[in-house]
Design an enzyme around this catalytic site. Structure first.
Site: not given
Ligand code: IMP
Length: 552
Positions: A86, A122
């Site tokens: 982000d 995004h």
């Molecule tokens: P996953 O990618 O859904 O397995 O999430 C794993 C970790 O990555 C979690 O803590 C999410 O919050 C973080 N995360 C995944 N995608 C994003 C993103 O686009 N922005 C910020 N955090 C992310």
């Protein structure tokens, strides 16, 4: 625009039919390509050279210096987050894409996603058009851009269909502007249900976005999962039906119902602007939903079997620019992020190598790491040493009591001013002070060589900004940064405190020189501490709030 893509297909087809030119007239990349496209002819030629004419040459020829090294692709840019996601990468990608397309001779650009899936979000803007994208590369707003969703991505086809249909309401028909690799990893509601299953059954499995990302990547490595190609296969119902049966057994063993397990409903969530769920449903319901998307995918004709050839063409053709749009950020990298609270892909530039199967980071011209200038934000279960303790109920300064600390005041101001709430869920994000040890590690291992600092306007004259310069233990002894949350337990972040500035003064700046002195000093200090040039700053929400920095 689709004409660009079509003309590309034509070129490849024509090349394949053409008589190959003599090898000695070709540059090395062209020579390699000719060998791929006309193997018969060149196998004979090589055989004759070595076995008949006796040209036994091995090793680097000294008189042809450099010809065996891979050249950097001109007009290629990679943009990666180097904090915790982000950071505002979309803005930088968007601006770089516009700049690439303005270069004389550049006719089109590929915007390539090589990892991540619907966990990414995004926002992109063009004029008064605004889009929130997840799986679709952000070039979709440009006529001269073609987006590639490459084989390292995890694709949920139903969400992809909804996302493209929503995008088309804004930008019109995107046919010919999006390419999906048949080798991309397939995510279905089964993996999403499995993420829930894992959370229930194993303590460790927290923190994911619920989009099925970790099970999908896990089944890529255990080689039991599926690809987009499996959905397109003639016997797809059999393949995915078997997968459903396997999950049923797994769920039943834990006395859970697969059919009743709820998973995020992307389309409904988008229209409700809140997280809406639906159940996985029976085997037939599950397969019928997939069929609806499958026929659309086939009708759209967007799946390409060998993106390698597209990359090769882009590498050699100077009229084509290339942008690599990374998702998430170095702090979420599977190997070297804040484990265990990471995502399951390589979010650093090496992710491009695996996820495209072609581009090594050193073939890329400009490698930009994106940070938030005055703070860092985090979502998920992790707690980092520089997190500002701020209750989730605090959405802005008005929610603070009279005794709020300076840290809380900065945190509350930032959450509200920078709108640090999840795009889909609306959940407040954690606010952290800028953490130089964390940043330096991430910059080093992500392979970026310049920085873009976004959100430079997130400051107030009456609020000091803290920058974490290093960590110590409780006795004051220096503790080096190590990735992995367990290594951050008990460390004491050490800060310097610097003066803030007025957001409006930053927003109206047209160049580095116009910035308030305190903002200039802040950037200079961060640049010295990271040892990486800060070449871009974004200074507000509008398109023109974007500065290229160079004041030497
Ligand atoms: P996953 O990618 O859904 O397995 O999430 C794993 C970790 O990555 C979690 O803590 C999410 O919050 C973080 N995360 C995944 N995608 C994003 C993103 O686009 N922005 C910020 N955090 C992310």
């Amino acid at each position: 625009m689709s004409s660009n893509y079509k003309s590309f297909i034509k070129t490849m087809a024509t090349l394949a039919e053409m008589a190959p030119p003599p090898l000695q007239d070709l540059s090395l990349p062209e020579l390699q390509r000719q060998r791929w496209l006309h193997p018969d002819q060149y196998i004979q030629e090589d055989f004759r050279a070595v076995y008949i004419e006796g040209q036994v040459i091995v090793g680097s020829p000294t008189d042809a210096e450099g010809i065996f090294s891979k050249a950097v692709k001109r007009n290629s840019v990679a943009v990666a987050g180097v904090e915790l996601g982000d950071e505002g990468k979309g803005r930088v990608v968007d601006n770089k894409l516009g700049a690439l397309l303005d270069i004389p001779g550049v006719e089109m650009a590929y915007v390539i996603r090589s990892q991540g899936g619907n966990n990414a979000g995004h926002s992109v803007e063009k004029g008064d058009q605004k889009l929130a994208l997840h799986q679709v590369p952000s070039g979709v707003m440009y006529d001269e851009a073609v987006g590639i969703m490459d084989k390292g991505m995890v694709i949920h086809p139903e969400d992809l269909r909804s996302e493209i249909e929503l995008a088309e309401e804004v930008v019109g028909d995107t046919r010919g502007k999006l390419i999906l690799s048949g080798d991309a990893i397939l995510v279905t509601d089964l993996e999403r249900a499995e993420e829930k299953f894992n959370r229930k059954v194993q303590d460790k499995a927290g923190g994911g976005t619920g989009r099925g990302i970790s099970p999908a990547y896990a089944h890529f490595t255990d080689r039991l999962g599926n690809k987009i190609n499996d959905l397109l296969a003639e016997n797809w119902r059999e393949i995915l039906g078997k997968r459903y049966d396997h999950y049923i057994k797994k769920f039943e063993a834990e006395e859970m119902s697969l059919a009743n397990t709820t998973v995020p409903d992307f389309k409904a969530s988008k229209s409700a602007k809140a997280e809406v769920v639906r159940s996985v449903g029976t085997r037939e319901e599950f397969l019928d939903r997939l069929e609806y998307t499958r026929s659309w995918l086939i009708e759209r004709d967007m799946v390409v079997q060998n993106t390698y050839l597209i990359h090769q063409e882009a590498y050699e053709d100077l009229s084509k620019g290339v942008i690599f749009e990374m998702a998430q950020a170095a702090g979420l990298d599977l190997y070297n992020g804040t484990r265990p609270d990471v995502t399951s892909s390589n979010t650093v530039l090496h992710g491009i190598a695996n996820g495209t199967g072609f581009w090594m980071p050193d073939m890329i011209d400009e490698k930009i790491g994106v940070i938030k200038a005055t703070f860092t934000s985090s979502v998920g279960a992790r707690h980092m040493p520089t997190e500002i303790p701020l209750n989730k109920s605090i959405r802005g300064p008005k929610d603070l009591g009279p005794d709020a600390s300076a840290d809380e005041q900065f945190g509350a101001f930032t959450r509200e001013f920078a709108q640090e709430f999840g795009t889909t869920t609306g959940r407040p994000r954690d606010i952290l002070w800028l953490d130089i040890p964390f940043l330096n590690y991430n910059i080093q291992m992500s392979g970026v060589d310049v920085l873009a600092a976004t959100h430079l306007d997130v400051a107030r004259k009456d609020l000091k900004i803290k920058i974490c310069t290093h960590y110590t233990d409780l006795q004051g002894k220096f503790v080096p940064y190590q990735p992995g949350l367990e290594h951050q337990q008990g460390v004491v972040p050490q800060y310097v405190e610097v003066y803030g500035w007025d957001a409006e003064d930053v927003r109206k700046a047209k160049s580095f020189d116009d910035l308030p002195e305190n903002a200039k000093k802040f950037l200079a200090f961060v640049q010295r501490r990271t040892g990486v040039p800060i070449v871009i700053a974004t200074t507000g929400p509008d398109r023109e709030n974007y500065l290229e920095l160079n004041n030497q």
